[in-house]
Scaffold this active site. Structure first.
Site, PDB file in Angstrom:
ATOM      1  N   ASP A   1     -17.609   6.383  -1.029  1.00  0.00           N
ATOM      2  CA  ASP A   1     -16.245   6.367  -0.497  1.00  0.00           C
ATOM      3  C   ASP A   1     -16.075   7.689   0.247  1.00  0.00           C
ATOM      4  OD1 ASP A   1     -13.536   5.960   0.034  1.00  0.00           O
ATOM      5  OD2 ASP A   1     -12.905   5.908  -2.068  1.00  0.00           O
TER       6      ASP A   1
ATOM      7  N   ARG B   1       0.863  -1.198   0.000  1.00  0.00           N
ATOM      8  CA  ARG B   1       0.000   0.000   0.000  1.00  0.00           C
ATOM      9  C   ARG B   1       0.888   1.233   0.000  1.00  0.00           C
ATOM     10  NH1 ARG B   1      -5.288   1.543   3.548  1.00  0.00           N
ATOM     11  NH2 ARG B   1      -6.093   0.043   2.039  1.00  0.00           N
TER      12      ARG B   1
ATOM     13  N   ARG C   1     -13.403  -8.702   1.870  1.00  0.00           N
ATOM     14  CA  ARG C   1     -11.985  -8.366   1.651  1.00  0.00           C
ATOM     15  C   ARG C   1     -11.123  -9.556   2.032  1.00  0.00           C
ATOM     16  NH1 ARG C   1      -9.925  -3.289   1.529  1.00  0.00           N
ATOM     17  NH2 ARG C   1      -8.142  -4.486   0.766  1.00  0.00           N
TER      18      ARG C   1
ATOM     19  N   CYS D   1     -16.577   1.311   0.697  1.00  0.00           N
ATOM     20  CA  CYS D   1     -15.340   0.555   0.954  1.00  0.00           C
ATOM     21  C   CYS D   1     -14.893   0.683   2.415  1.00  0.00           C
ATOM     22  CB  CYS D   1     -14.244   1.005   0.004  1.00  0.00           C
ATOM     23  SG  CYS D   1     -13.922   2.782   0.068  1.00  0.00           S
TER      24      CYS D   1
ATOM     25  N   GLN E   1      -9.793  -4.047  -3.090  1.00  0.00           N
ATOM     26  CA  GLN E   1     -11.104  -3.606  -2.604  1.00  0.00           C
ATOM     27  C   GLN E   1     -12.189  -3.992  -3.602  1.00  0.00           C
ATOM     28  OE1 GLN E   1     -12.201  -1.838   0.284  1.00  0.00           O
ATOM     29  NE2 GLN E   1     -14.156  -2.433  -0.624  1.00  0.00           N
TER      30      GLN E   1
ATOM     31  N   HIS F   1      -7.431   0.678  -6.469  1.00  0.00           N
ATOM     32  CA  HIS F   1      -7.636  -0.121  -5.251  1.00  0.00           C
ATOM     33  C   HIS F   1      -8.225  -1.486  -5.650  1.00  0.00           C
ATOM     34  CE1 HIS F   1      -7.889  -1.102  -1.165  1.00  0.00           C
ATOM     35  NE2 HIS F   1      -8.755  -0.221  -0.711  1.00  0.00           N
TER      36      HIS F   1
HETATM   37  N1   CP Z   1     -11.252  -0.250   2.471  1.00  0.00           N
HETATM   38  C1   CP Z   1      -9.976  -0.209   2.879  1.00  0.00           C
HETATM   39  O1   CP Z   1      -9.038  -0.398   2.105  1.00  0.00           O
HETATM   40  O2   CP Z   1      -9.830   0.021   4.202  1.00  0.00           O
HETATM   41  P1   CP Z   1      -8.472   0.276   4.969  1.00  0.00           P
HETATM   42  O3   CP Z   1      -7.921   1.577   4.470  1.00  0.00           O
HETATM   43  O4   CP Z   1      -8.857   0.324   6.417  1.00  0.00           O
HETATM   44  O5   CP Z   1      -7.521  -0.852   4.668  1.00  0.00           O
HETATM   45  N1  NVA Z   2     -10.284   6.561  -1.574  1.00  0.00           N
HETATM   46  C1  NVA Z   2      -9.934   6.167  -0.237  1.00  0.00           C
HETATM   47  C2  NVA Z   2     -10.100   4.692  -0.060  1.00  0.00           C
HETATM   48  C3  NVA Z   2      -9.897   4.209   1.350  1.00  0.00           C
HETATM   49  C4  NVA Z   2     -10.041   2.727   1.465  1.00  0.00           C
HETATM   50  C5  NVA Z   2      -8.502   6.577   0.080  1.00  0.00           C
HETATM   51  O1  NVA Z   2      -7.631   6.452  -0.792  1.00  0.00           O
HETATM   52  O2  NVA Z   2      -8.256   7.045   1.191  1.00  0.00           O
END
Ligand code: CP
Ligand code: NVA
Length: 327
Positions: A232, A109, A313, A273, A139, A136
């Site tokens: 989101d 990430r 997930r 998400c 997700q 993502h």
């Molecule tokens: N939806 C998601 O990716 O959540 P986190 O940022 O908590 O991993």
């Molecule tokens: N769009 C959001 C998704 C979080 C899971 C972000 O990047 O923070």
């Protein structure tokens, strides 16, 4: 059952995989979910080691990959941004080569898509993008599984994303729409709409004649007949300084019971998400009282599937690790 074409592959974006491979991932995830529900474990990754690198915070991605790896028999090891200091003392490619020598797969990430792509190129083992600024994919695999559970066939399914239409989740839903033939509508104000050439590029990769991506600021067009409304956060990680501007751009698009009813369908589900601002007294919501992308009665109501999505997930992460490492 032969060896999967996914064996040895990375997942940096859903653009990397075919519609048939996405279907295989969802099929395997559904099977693993059913088996996990019976208390069965499928330890095909026994003796393997998985690295989880987080340059941004995470709750769901972290718990999903940790539990999915452990239930598959593998050992997960977590690295935070203080452990991996790209560009400060070491380059991405050097760290990637170290990880590739000792781990069987890496969840990553980070920020720019180019970083996770470079990491995958040099690691030489499967790398799964656990969110970057552009995409993502892990997700959206869970989102697709949730949609499949509620509606069966995904081809032609009308789904409306509401919010920042340029963010990682929205764009990944657009990739999925092109691949699988969803009828995706992105409801966003003009300033937060994806560029038309970006959408055209994704549709050029479409694998289904039914793929449609409509980008609009018109709620009537976006919501008519929609099977799912997807939310989101208005401000993605790394964009916090834009919070006030985002609130003013998106406050009219808060998902309310009235907005949900405007699909005209009784079976419309609400997806998000997570994390979500839904009227709770969190620290951020106290600082920015108008930050609230969904009313609590929708988030907590009978149409909400957000915690199924969250659970999915884990099942999809398990399918992804098992198929890309063991085949
Ligand atoms: N939806 C998601 O990716 O959540 P986190 O940022 O908590 O991993
Ligand atoms: N769009 C959001 C998704 C979080 C899971 C972000 O990047 O923070």
């Amino acid at each position: 059952m032969g060896i999967s074409t996914l064996k040895g592959r990375s997942l940096l974006s859903l653009r990397d995989v075919s519609a048939a491979e996405i279907a295989e991932l969802l099929e395997r995830a559904a099977d693993l979910k059913e088996r996990a529900g019976r208390g069965e474990r499928v330890p095909v990754l026994a003796g393997r080691n998985i690295a989880l690198i987080f340059l941004k915070p995470s709750c769901r991605t972290r718990v999903s990959f940790v539990v999915a790896a452990t239930q598959s028999g593998a050992h997960p090891e977590i690295f935070g941004r203080e452990d991996i200091r790209f560009g400060i003392k070491e380059s991405v490619r050097d760290i990637a080569r170290v990880f590739g020598r000792v781990f069987d797969g890496v969840m990553f990430r980070g920020f720019e898509h180019s970083t996770v792509a470079e990491f995958a190129e040099y690691a030489g083992v499967p790398v799964w993008n656990g969110l970057c600024d552009s995409y993502h994919p892990t997700q959206v695999l869970a989102d697709l599984l949730t949609l499949r559970e509620n509606f069966g066939d995904l081809e032609g399914l009308p789904v409306t994303y509401v919010g920042d239409g340029r963010n990682n989740t929205a764009v990944t839903l657009a990739v999925a729409a092109a691949k699988l033939g969803l009828d995706l509508r992105i409801l966003a104000p003009e300033q937060l709409q994806p560029a038309p050439d970006r959408i055209a590029e994704l549709l050029a990769e479409a694998e289904s004649d039914r793929a449609a991506i409509t980008v609009t600021a018109d709620a009537g067009i976006a919501l008519a007949g929609s099977a799912a409304v997807y939310g989101d956060v208005w401000v993605s990680m790394g964009e916090e300084e834009q919070t006030r501007e985002r609130i003013s751009l998106l406050r009219e698009l808060k998902v309310t019971a009235r907005l949900m009813a405007s699909t005209g369908r009784a079976d419309t589900v609400y997806l998000h998400c997570l994390p979500a601002f839904h009227g709770q007294d969190t620290e951020t919501a106290i600082t920015f009282p108008d930050i609230c992308e969904v009313d609590d009665d929708v988030f907590e109501g009978p149409q909400s599937r957000v915690f199924d999505q969250s659970e999915n997930r884990m099942h999809t992460a398990k399918a992804l690790m098992q198929l890309t490492i063991a085949g």
